[in-house]
Design a protein around this motif. Structure first.
Motif, PDB file in Angstrom:
ATOM      1  N   LEU A  60       0.842  -1.193   0.000  1.00 31.36           N
ATOM      2  CA  LEU A  60       0.000   0.000   0.000  1.00 31.36           C
ATOM      3  C   LEU A  60       0.876   1.241   0.000  1.00 31.36           C
ATOM      4  N   THR A  61       0.384   2.305  -0.597  1.00 31.44           N
ATOM      5  CA  THR A  61       1.090   3.579  -0.535  1.00 31.44           C
ATOM      6  C   THR A  61       0.826   4.232   0.810  1.00 31.44           C
ATOM      7  N   VAL A  62       1.579   5.260   1.104  1.00 28.86           N
ATOM      8  CA  VAL A  62       1.401   5.978   2.367  1.00 28.86           C
ATOM      9  C   VAL A  62       0.011   6.606   2.426  1.00 28.86           C
ATOM     10  N   ALA A  63      -0.468   7.120   1.296  1.00 30.25           N
ATOM     11  CA  ALA A  63      -1.805   7.725   1.266  1.00 30.25           C
ATOM     12  C   ALA A  63      -2.888   6.684   1.528  1.00 30.25           C
ATOM     13  N   GLU A  64      -2.728   5.475   0.989  1.00 32.85           N
ATOM     14  CA  GLU A  64      -3.704   4.422   1.234  1.00 32.85           C
ATOM     15  C   GLU A  64      -3.701   3.988   2.689  1.00 32.85           C
ATOM     16  N   VAL A  80       6.599   5.076  10.174  1.00 36.33           N
ATOM     17  CA  VAL A  80       7.590   4.360   9.368  1.00 36.33           C
ATOM     18  C   VAL A  80       9.002   4.716   9.814  1.00 36.33           C
ATOM     19  N   HIS A  81       9.269   6.008   9.984  1.00 36.40           N
ATOM     20  CA  HIS A  81      10.621   6.439  10.380  1.00 36.40           C
ATOM     21  C   HIS A  81      10.963   6.015  11.805  1.00 36.40           C
ATOM     22  N   ALA A  82       9.965   5.884  12.662  1.00 36.76           N
ATOM     23  CA  ALA A  82      10.219   5.440  14.036  1.00 36.76           C
ATOM     24  C   ALA A  82      10.406   3.928  14.111  1.00 36.76           C
ATOM     25  N   GLY A  83      10.082   3.219  13.035  1.00 35.57           N
ATOM     26  CA  GLY A  83      10.233   1.772  13.033  1.00 35.57           C
ATOM     27  C   GLY A  83       9.031   1.046  13.606  1.00 35.57           C
ATOM     28  N   GLU A  84       7.961   1.751  13.902  1.00 41.63           N
ATOM     29  CA  GLU A  84       6.767   1.114  14.448  1.00 41.63           C
ATOM     30  C   GLU A  84       5.933   0.454  13.362  1.00 41.63           C
ATOM     31  N   LEU A  85       6.082   0.901  12.125  1.00 39.50           N
ATOM     32  CA  LEU A  85       5.341   0.356  10.998  1.00 39.50           C
ATOM     33  C   LEU A  85       6.362  -0.055   9.930  1.00 39.50           C
ATOM     34  N   ALA A  86       6.340  -1.328   9.580  1.00 39.04           N
ATOM     35  CA  ALA A  86       7.303  -1.836   8.594  1.00 39.04           C
ATOM     36  C   ALA A  86       6.974  -1.281   7.212  1.00 39.04           C
ATOM     37  N   ALA A  87       8.016  -0.933   6.461  1.00 35.13           N
ATOM     38  CA  ALA A  87       7.828  -0.391   5.127  1.00 35.13           C
ATOM     39  C   ALA A  87       9.044  -0.709   4.269  1.00 35.13           C
ATOM     40  N   VAL A  88       8.840  -0.658   2.960  1.00 36.07           N
ATOM     41  CA  VAL A  88       9.909  -0.885   1.990  1.00 36.07           C
ATOM     42  C   VAL A  88      10.079   0.395   1.199  1.00 36.07           C
ATOM     43  N   ARG A  89      11.320   0.794   1.027  1.00 43.68           N
ATOM     44  CA  ARG A  89      11.575   2.008   0.268  1.00 43.68           C
ATOM     45  C   ARG A  89      11.721   1.657  -1.210  1.00 43.68           C
ATOM     46  N   VAL A  90      10.934   2.301  -2.043  1.00 43.50           N
ATOM     47  CA  VAL A  90      10.997   2.113  -3.489  1.00 43.50           C
ATOM     48  C   VAL A  90      11.292   3.469  -4.097  1.00 43.50           C
ATOM     49  N   GLY A  91      12.525   3.642  -4.529  1.00 44.57           N
ATOM     50  CA  GLY A  91      12.918   4.956  -5.048  1.00 44.57           C
ATOM     51  C   GLY A  91      12.885   5.978  -3.920  1.00 44.57           C
ATOM     52  N   ARG A  92      12.057   6.999  -4.092  1.00 48.89           N
ATOM     53  CA  ARG A  92      11.938   8.028  -3.062  1.00 48.89           C
ATOM     54  C   ARG A  92      10.652   7.895  -2.260  1.00 48.89           C
ATOM     55  N   SER A  93       9.915   6.823  -2.470  1.00 50.04           N
ATOM     56  CA  SER A  93       8.652   6.655  -1.760  1.00 50.04           C
ATOM     57  C   SER A  93       8.670   5.361  -0.952  1.00 50.04           C
ATOM     58  N   GLU A  98       0.383  -4.704   3.484  1.00 51.05           N
ATOM     59  CA  GLU A  98      -0.933  -4.644   4.119  1.00 51.05           C
ATOM     60  C   GLU A  98      -0.931  -5.419   5.430  1.00 51.05           C
ATOM     61  N   ARG A  99      -0.195  -6.496   5.487  1.00 46.57           N
ATOM     62  CA  ARG A  99      -0.103  -7.292   6.715  1.00 46.57           C
ATOM     63  C   ARG A  99       0.530  -6.487   7.847  1.00 46.57           C
ATOM     64  N   ALA A 100       1.493  -5.616   7.535  1.00 45.24           N
ATOM     65  CA  ALA A 100       2.139  -4.793   8.561  1.00 45.24           C
ATOM     66  C   ALA A 100       1.146  -3.803   9.160  1.00 45.24           C
ATOM     67  N   VAL A 101       0.252  -3.273   8.325  1.00 44.12           N
ATOM     68  CA  VAL A 101      -0.767  -2.345   8.834  1.00 44.12           C
ATOM     69  C   VAL A 101      -1.720  -3.090   9.757  1.00 44.12           C
ATOM     70  N   ASP A 103      -1.103  -5.839  11.477  1.00 44.27           N
ATOM     71  CA  ASP A 103      -0.383  -6.179  12.707  1.00 44.27           C
ATOM     72  C   ASP A 103      -0.239  -4.969  13.613  1.00 44.27           C
ATOM     73  N   TYR A 104       0.078  -3.810  13.039  1.00 42.29           N
ATOM     74  CA  TYR A 104       0.223  -2.602  13.848  1.00 42.29           C
ATOM     75  C   TYR A 104      -1.094  -2.245  14.528  1.00 42.29           C
ATOM     76  N   LEU A 105      -2.196  -2.301  13.787  1.00 41.68           N
ATOM     77  CA  LEU A 105      -3.496  -1.963  14.372  1.00 41.68           C
ATOM     78  C   LEU A 105      -3.909  -2.978  15.428  1.00 41.68           C
ATOM     79  N   ARG A 106      -3.601  -4.246  15.222  1.00 39.46           N
ATOM     80  CA  ARG A 106      -3.929  -5.266  16.223  1.00 39.46           C
ATOM     81  C   ARG A 106      -3.136  -5.055  17.510  1.00 39.46           C
ATOM     82  N   ASP A 107      -1.829  -4.743  17.362  1.00 42.74           N
ATOM     83  CA  ASP A 107      -0.989  -4.551  18.553  1.00 42.74           C
ATOM     84  C   ASP A 107      -1.261  -3.231  19.258  1.00 42.74           C
ATOM     85  N   ALA A 108      -1.722  -2.222  18.514  1.00 40.60           N
ATOM     86  CA  ALA A 108      -1.959  -0.917  19.112  1.00 40.60           C
ATOM     87  C   ALA A 108      -3.354  -0.802  19.716  1.00 40.60           C
ATOM     88  N   TYR A 109      -4.176  -1.817  19.539  1.00 42.59           N
ATOM     89  CA  TYR A 109      -5.546  -1.779  20.039  1.00 42.59           C
ATOM     90  C   TYR A 109      -5.550  -1.855  21.565  1.00 42.59           C
TER      91      TYR A 109
END
Length: 113
Positions: A60-64, A80-93, A98-101, A103-109
């Motif tokens: 997913l994109t950051v906007a999504e 993403v920069h704090a490392g709380e949400l896993a992300a892959v850098r593609v070029g400059r974006s 989707e699984r990381a989102v 997992d983050y929402l499940r753990d932050a609940y």
């Protein structure tokens, strides 16, 4: 006094490579023979014979991600920069799995009773 004329027939371009000489053929006796299926060299070591099918990953994109979480894009960038949400850098974006989102929402609940 006049200059001598250059004739094109006598002019040879320097450093133009000619055809390469062919190598001599290799005798059939020195070539490698194929090995049978029971030979140890024919069996792969440490790998399964049939490769496992990979699970598809939806990025997913950051906007999504921001619209899914109903937060701003800047909040997603901070996660993403704090490392709380896993992300892959593609070029400059960034692309977030989707699984990381999920997992983050499940753990932050937090359950407020």
């Amino acid at each position: 006094m006049t200059m001598p004329q250059r004739t094109h027939a006598a002019y040879v371009r320097p450093a133009v490579p000619g055809p390469r000489p062919m190598s001599r053929p290799i005798p059939a006796a020195t070539m490698a023979r194929p090995v049978g299926p029971q030979h140890p060299a024919a069996v792969p070591v440490g790998r399964p014979v049939v490769p496992q099918q990979r699970a598809t990953v939806t990025f997913l994109t950051v906007a999504e991600v921001a619209s899914m979480m109903r937060v701003s894009k800047m909040t997603v960038y901070r996660l993403v920069h704090a490392g709380e949400l896993a992300a892959v850098r593609v070029g400059r974006s960034f692309r977030v799995p989707e699984r990381a989102v999920q997992d983050y929402l499940r753990d932050a609940y937090t359950d407020i009773a």
